[in-house]
Design a protein around this motif. Sequence first.
Motif, PDB file in Angstrom:
ATOM      1  N   PRO A  60       0.828  -1.210   0.000  1.00 42.03           N
ATOM      2  CA  PRO A  60       0.000   0.000   0.000  1.00 42.03           C
ATOM      3  C   PRO A  60       0.866   1.266   0.000  1.00 42.03           C
ATOM      4  CG  PRO A  60       0.181  -0.868   2.210  1.00 42.03           C
ATOM      5  CD  PRO A  60       0.948  -1.807   1.334  1.00 42.03           C
ATOM      6  N   ASN A  61       0.230   2.412  -0.294  1.00 43.83           N
ATOM      7  CA  ASN A  61       0.941   3.676  -0.101  1.00 43.83           C
ATOM      8  C   ASN A  61       0.186   4.650   0.803  1.00 43.83           C
ATOM      9  OD1 ASN A  61      -0.981   4.338  -2.081  1.00 43.83           O
ATOM     10  ND2 ASN A  61       0.530   4.101  -3.723  1.00 43.83           N
ATOM     11  N   LEU A  62      -1.016   4.272   1.218  1.00 42.27           N
ATOM     12  CA  LEU A  62      -1.775   5.140   2.134  1.00 42.27           C
ATOM     13  C   LEU A  62      -2.484   4.271   3.181  1.00 42.27           C
ATOM     14  CD1 LEU A  62      -3.570   7.585  -0.346  1.00 42.27           C
ATOM     15  CD2 LEU A  62      -2.080   8.300   1.530  1.00 42.27           C
ATOM     16  N   ILE A  63      -2.654   4.842   4.382  1.00 36.97           N
ATOM     17  CA  ILE A  63      -3.434   4.161   5.424  1.00 36.97           C
ATOM     18  C   ILE A  63      -4.623   5.038   5.799  1.00 36.97           C
ATOM     19  CG2 ILE A  63      -3.439   3.358   7.834  1.00 36.97           C
ATOM     20  CD1 ILE A  63      -0.500   2.669   7.564  1.00 36.97           C
ATOM     21  N   LEU A  64      -5.775   4.402   5.902  1.00 39.15           N
ATOM     22  CA  LEU A  64      -6.951   5.081   6.454  1.00 39.15           C
ATOM     23  C   LEU A  64      -7.275   4.319   7.748  1.00 39.15           C
ATOM     24  CD1 LEU A  64     -10.105   6.170   4.445  1.00 39.15           C
ATOM     25  CD2 LEU A  64     -10.219   5.357   6.803  1.00 39.15           C
ATOM     26  N   ASP A  65      -7.055   4.987   8.877  1.00 40.19           N
ATOM     27  CA  ASP A  65      -7.037   4.277  10.157  1.00 40.19           C
ATOM     28  C   ASP A  65      -8.147   4.756  11.091  1.00 40.19           C
ATOM     29  OD1 ASP A  65      -5.784   2.282  11.523  1.00 40.19           O
ATOM     30  OD2 ASP A  65      -3.882   3.331  11.799  1.00 40.19           O
ATOM     31  N   ASP A  66      -8.560   3.879  11.987  1.00 37.55           N
ATOM     32  CA  ASP A  66      -9.531   4.248  13.021  1.00 37.55           C
ATOM     33  C   ASP A  66      -9.050   3.628  14.330  1.00 37.55           C
ATOM     34  OD1 ASP A  66     -11.636   4.662  14.738  1.00 37.55           O
ATOM     35  OD2 ASP A  66     -13.185   3.943  13.378  1.00 37.55           O
ATOM     36  N   GLY A  67      -8.398   4.439  15.139  1.00 37.41           N
ATOM     37  CA  GLY A  67      -7.856   3.935  16.402  1.00 37.41           C
ATOM     38  C   GLY A  67      -6.375   3.607  16.296  1.00 37.41           C
ATOM     39  N   GLY A  68      -5.853   3.626  15.064  1.00 40.44           N
ATOM     40  CA  GLY A  68      -4.397   3.544  14.884  1.00 40.44           C
ATOM     41  C   GLY A  68      -3.809   2.152  14.777  1.00 40.44           C
ATOM     42  N   ASP A  69      -4.637   1.094  14.676  1.00 41.94           N
ATOM     43  CA  ASP A  69      -4.068  -0.261  14.635  1.00 41.94           C
ATOM     44  C   ASP A  69      -3.220  -0.514  13.389  1.00 41.94           C
ATOM     45  OD1 ASP A  69      -5.045  -0.925  17.080  1.00 41.94           O
ATOM     46  OD2 ASP A  69      -6.504  -2.414  16.372  1.00 41.94           O
ATOM     47  N   ALA A  70      -3.662  -0.018  12.229  1.00 44.17           N
ATOM     48  CA  ALA A  70      -2.897  -0.270  10.997  1.00 44.17           C
ATOM     49  C   ALA A  70      -1.546   0.438  11.080  1.00 44.17           C
ATOM     50  CB  ALA A  70      -3.686   0.193   9.772  1.00 44.17           C
ATOM     51  N   THR A  71      -1.563   1.664  11.573  1.00 44.30           N
ATOM     52  CA  THR A  71      -0.319   2.434  11.726  1.00 44.30           C
ATOM     53  C   THR A  71       0.583   1.740  12.746  1.00 44.30           C
ATOM     54  OG1 THR A  71      -1.605   4.424  11.278  1.00 44.30           O
ATOM     55  CG2 THR A  71       0.578   4.744  12.252  1.00 44.30           C
ATOM     56  N   LEU A  72      -0.008   1.320  13.862  1.00 45.98           N
ATOM     57  CA  LEU A  72       0.746   0.643  14.916  1.00 45.98           C
ATOM     58  C   LEU A  72       1.410  -0.622  14.375  1.00 45.98           C
ATOM     59  CD1 LEU A  72       1.298   0.278  18.077  1.00 45.98           C
ATOM     60  CD2 LEU A  72      -0.705  -1.205  18.062  1.00 45.98           C
ATOM     61  N   TYR A  73       0.652  -1.383  13.592  1.00 46.50           N
ATOM     62  CA  TYR A  73       1.169  -2.659  13.073  1.00 46.50           C
ATOM     63  C   TYR A  73       2.469  -2.424  12.298  1.00 46.50           C
ATOM     64  CZ  TYR A  73       1.177  -7.196  10.668  1.00 46.50           C
ATOM     65  OH  TYR A  73       1.521  -8.443  10.185  1.00 46.50           O
ATOM     66  N   ILE A  74       2.444  -1.454  11.404  1.00 42.42           N
ATOM     67  CA  ILE A  74       3.625  -1.195  10.578  1.00 42.42           C
ATOM     68  C   ILE A  74       4.769  -0.600  11.406  1.00 42.42           C
ATOM     69  CG2 ILE A  74       4.482   0.265   8.667  1.00 42.42           C
ATOM     70  CD1 ILE A  74       2.834  -2.328   7.966  1.00 42.42           C
ATOM     71  N   LEU A  75       4.454   0.389  12.225  1.00 42.75           N
ATOM     72  CA  LEU A  75       5.534   1.076  12.953  1.00 42.75           C
ATOM     73  C   LEU A  75       6.158   0.172  14.020  1.00 42.75           C
ATOM     74  CD1 LEU A  75       4.326   4.775  13.246  1.00 42.75           C
ATOM     75  CD2 LEU A  75       5.361   3.533  11.343  1.00 42.75           C
ATOM     76  N   LEU A  76       5.308  -0.577  14.720  1.00 44.09           N
ATOM     77  CA  LEU A  76       5.823  -1.501  15.734  1.00 44.09           C
ATOM     78  C   LEU A  76       6.640  -2.598  15.056  1.00 44.09           C
ATOM     79  CD1 LEU A  76       5.639  -1.946  18.787  1.00 44.09           C
ATOM     80  CD2 LEU A  76       3.620  -3.361  18.407  1.00 44.09           C
ATOM     81  N   GLY A  77       6.084  -3.146  13.962  1.00 42.61           N
ATOM     82  CA  GLY A  77       6.781  -4.193  13.223  1.00 42.61           C
ATOM     83  C   GLY A  77       8.147  -3.713  12.759  1.00 42.61           C
ATOM     84  N   ALA A  78       8.211  -2.498  12.230  1.00 44.18           N
ATOM     85  CA  ALA A  78       9.483  -1.969  11.720  1.00 44.18           C
ATOM     86  C   ALA A  78      10.483  -1.778  12.860  1.00 44.18           C
ATOM     87  CB  ALA A  78       9.239  -0.654  10.986  1.00 44.18           C
ATOM     88  N   ARG A  79       9.981  -1.354  14.011  1.00 43.33           N
ATOM     89  CA  ARG A  79      10.897  -1.149  15.146  1.00 43.33           C
ATOM     90  C   ARG A  79      11.431  -2.479  15.664  1.00 43.33           C
ATOM     91  NH1 ARG A  79       8.396   2.299  19.589  1.00 43.33           N
ATOM     92  NH2 ARG A  79      10.517   2.331  20.378  1.00 43.33           N
ATOM     93  N   VAL A  80      10.560  -3.472  15.709  1.00 48.10           N
ATOM     94  CA  VAL A  80      11.024  -4.804  16.146  1.00 48.10           C
ATOM     95  C   VAL A  80      12.051  -5.320  15.138  1.00 48.10           C
ATOM     96  CG1 VAL A  80      10.335  -7.184  16.605  1.00 48.10           C
ATOM     97  CG2 VAL A  80       8.856  -5.310  17.354  1.00 48.10           C
ATOM     98  N   GLU A  81      11.714  -5.164  13.848  1.00 46.30           N
ATOM     99  CA  GLU A  81      12.593  -5.630  12.775  1.00 46.30           C
ATOM    100  C   GLU A  81      13.976  -4.980  12.860  1.00 46.30           C
ATOM    101  OE1 GLU A  81      10.340  -6.820   8.933  1.00 46.30           O
ATOM    102  OE2 GLU A  81      11.063  -4.787   8.698  1.00 46.30           O
ATOM    103  N   GLN A  82      13.984  -3.690  13.158  1.00 46.69           N
ATOM    104  CA  GLN A  82      15.237  -2.939  13.201  1.00 46.69           C
ATOM    105  C   GLN A  82      15.935  -3.057  14.559  1.00 46.69           C
ATOM    106  OE1 GLN A  82      16.612  -1.138  10.601  1.00 46.69           O
ATOM    107  NE2 GLN A  82      14.996  -2.042   9.366  1.00 46.69           N
ATOM    108  N   GLY A  83      15.309  -3.784  15.482  1.00 43.38           N
ATOM    109  CA  GLY A  83      15.871  -3.900  16.831  1.00 43.38           C
ATOM    110  C   GLY A  83      15.983  -2.544  17.506  1.00 43.38           C
ATOM    111  N   GLU A  84      15.047  -1.608  17.131  1.00 42.87           N
ATOM    112  CA  GLU A  84      15.147  -0.255  17.677  1.00 42.87           C
ATOM    113  C   GLU A  84      14.752  -0.194  19.145  1.00 42.87           C
ATOM    114  OE1 GLU A  84      13.003   2.371  15.001  1.00 42.87           O
ATOM    115  OE2 GLU A  84      14.219   1.654  13.327  1.00 42.87           O
TER     116      GLU A  84
END
Length: 463
Positions: A122-146
Motif C-alpha cells: 500500500p501507499n496510504l493508510i486510512l485508520d480508526d484507532g491507529g491499529d494499521a499504523t501501529l502494526y507497521i511502525l511496531l513491526g518496523a521497530r522490532v525488525e530494526q531492533g530499535e
Amino acid sequence: MANDYIVKDIALADYGRKELDIAETEMPGLMALREEYGESKPLKGSRIVGSLHMTIQTAVLIETLVALGADVRWASCNIFSTQDHAAAAIAASGVPVFAIKGQSLVEHWDYLDKSFMFEEGPNLILDDGGDATLYILLGARVEQGEDELIAIPKSEEEEAIFAQIKKRMAANPGWFTKMRSQIVGVSEETTTGVHRLYDLKKRGQLPFPAINVNDSVTKSKFDNKYGCKESLVDGIRRATDTMMAGKVAVVMGYGDVGKGSAASLRGAGARVKVTEVDPICALQAAMDGFEVVLLEDVVADADIFITTTGNKDVIRIEHMREMKDMAIVGNIGHFDNEIQVAALKNHKWTNIKEQVDMIEMPSGNRLILLSEGRLLNLGNATGHPSFVMSASFTNQVLAQMELWMRGDNYENDVYILPKHLDEKVARLHLAKIGVKLTKLDAEQAAYIGVAPEGPFKPEHYRY
Ligand code: NAI
C-alpha cells in the motif's frame, strides 16, 4: 486473485447491497464527492489500506474511494463491529475485505495483515484507532531492533499483535521496514488514534504525514456527539431491552462522546449523572443540568454505567464489586481497557446472546456486561446512522486526496484539514435536511472581517 476476501457469508451480499443503496441516500457528502471527482479520479494510483469498522456506512466510503480511482483493501478495527452483510457486499463488488463480526483477536491481526497484501504494497493508510499504523511502525521497530523491550507482550491484545508481527517477519524479512518507507501518509478517524499520532510525533517516531480527521469540526462535534446520541441507547436497548426511563445512569467522561451519550440517556428518560476529571467539562456537564459526581459515591445505587473517556481503568474491579444486582456496564470509547474486564475473567460468566454476558460477582450480585467492554454502539447495535457518518467520511476522503495529491507539501507531522474544507463538508449536508443558509452581504462580511463566502470563523473559534 479469486476470492481475495474473508467474510462470514458471501450470500449476504444482496442484503448488504440493498442497505448500501439506502445508505447512499443518507450520505450526501460522499455522493457529492463521487459527482465532483468521479471523472477526474484524483486517487488514481493510490493503494489504500483501510482499518475501520466494516459497516454499511463504511461500505459507502469504500465505494467512494474506489469511484475516485483508489485501489482498496479493508479490515475492521474492532472484533465485534463488522456488519457481515456489508462486508459481503464489498467482497462481492471485488474489493478485498477481511472482517467477520465476532472474529478472534488473533484473526483481527491476521486480517489486518491481509489488508496490507497489495501486490506492490500500500501507499496510504486510512485508520480508526491507529491499529494499521501501529502494526507497521511496531513491526518496523522490532525488525530494526530499535527497541527490544517493546516486544514483550503485556496483554492478550499485545500477544496477538506480536505473534502476527513475528509471522510476517518470518515470511518476509524486511517487510515492515519497506512498508514504513513506502506509506506516504495516514488519515486517522478517532480521538484515541489521534492521541497515538501526536504521541508518535512527540517521540520523533512519525515517519509520514498524518491528517487528524477527528478534529475536523464536522467530525468530532457531529459523529462523536450526535452519533453517540443516537447509537448509545440503541446499543443498550438491542442488548438488554431494559426500561431506561427512571433508571439512574452514570456517564464517565463529558467530552464529545460523553456529551452525546449523556444526551442519549436523558432522551430515553434516564436520570443521568456524570463523572469528569477536567474542570471545564465538569462545569459544562453541570450547566447542561447533569449532576457531576464521584463514581465511588453513586456506584452502589446506579443502574447503568457507560465509559466514554478514552482512558484506562475507569471502572475498576472494586467498583464492580459494589454495583447492585443486574447493573448494566458498557463502554463506548475506542478501546476495551476503560473497564477492568480482565479482572472479571475468573468469575462465573453466562452468555445471554452475542455480545451480552451476565457475570456473577462474589457477593452473588450479577452484572450485565455489553460487548465484553468493547465499544457497545458498534458491538451491540450498528453504530452511528449514515447521515452523520457521511460528514465524518467526507473528511476522510478529502484527507486521503490531500495526502495523495499534495503529500509532498507536508512534513512528518499531524495536520487538520483547513477550515474551508470543514465548511464544505457541512455545506454538503444542508440540503438533505432542508437547511436554508443566510447569505452575508459584502458590508456585513467586511464588518465582521470575513469573506462573504467564508471561512466564517477564525482558527481559534471552538464551536
Ligand atoms: P474527549 O477527549 O473529547 O473526551 C473524553 C473525556 O473524558 C474528557 O473530557 C476527559 O477529561 C474525560 N476523562 C478522562 N479520564 C477520565 C476519568 N478517569 N474519569 C472521568 N472522565 C475522564 O474524547 P471523545 O472524542 O469524547 O472520545 C472518547 C472516546 O470515544 C475515544 O476513545 C474515542 O476514540 C471514542 N469514540 C468512540 C465513538 C463510538 O462511536 N463509539 C465515536 C467517536 C469517538
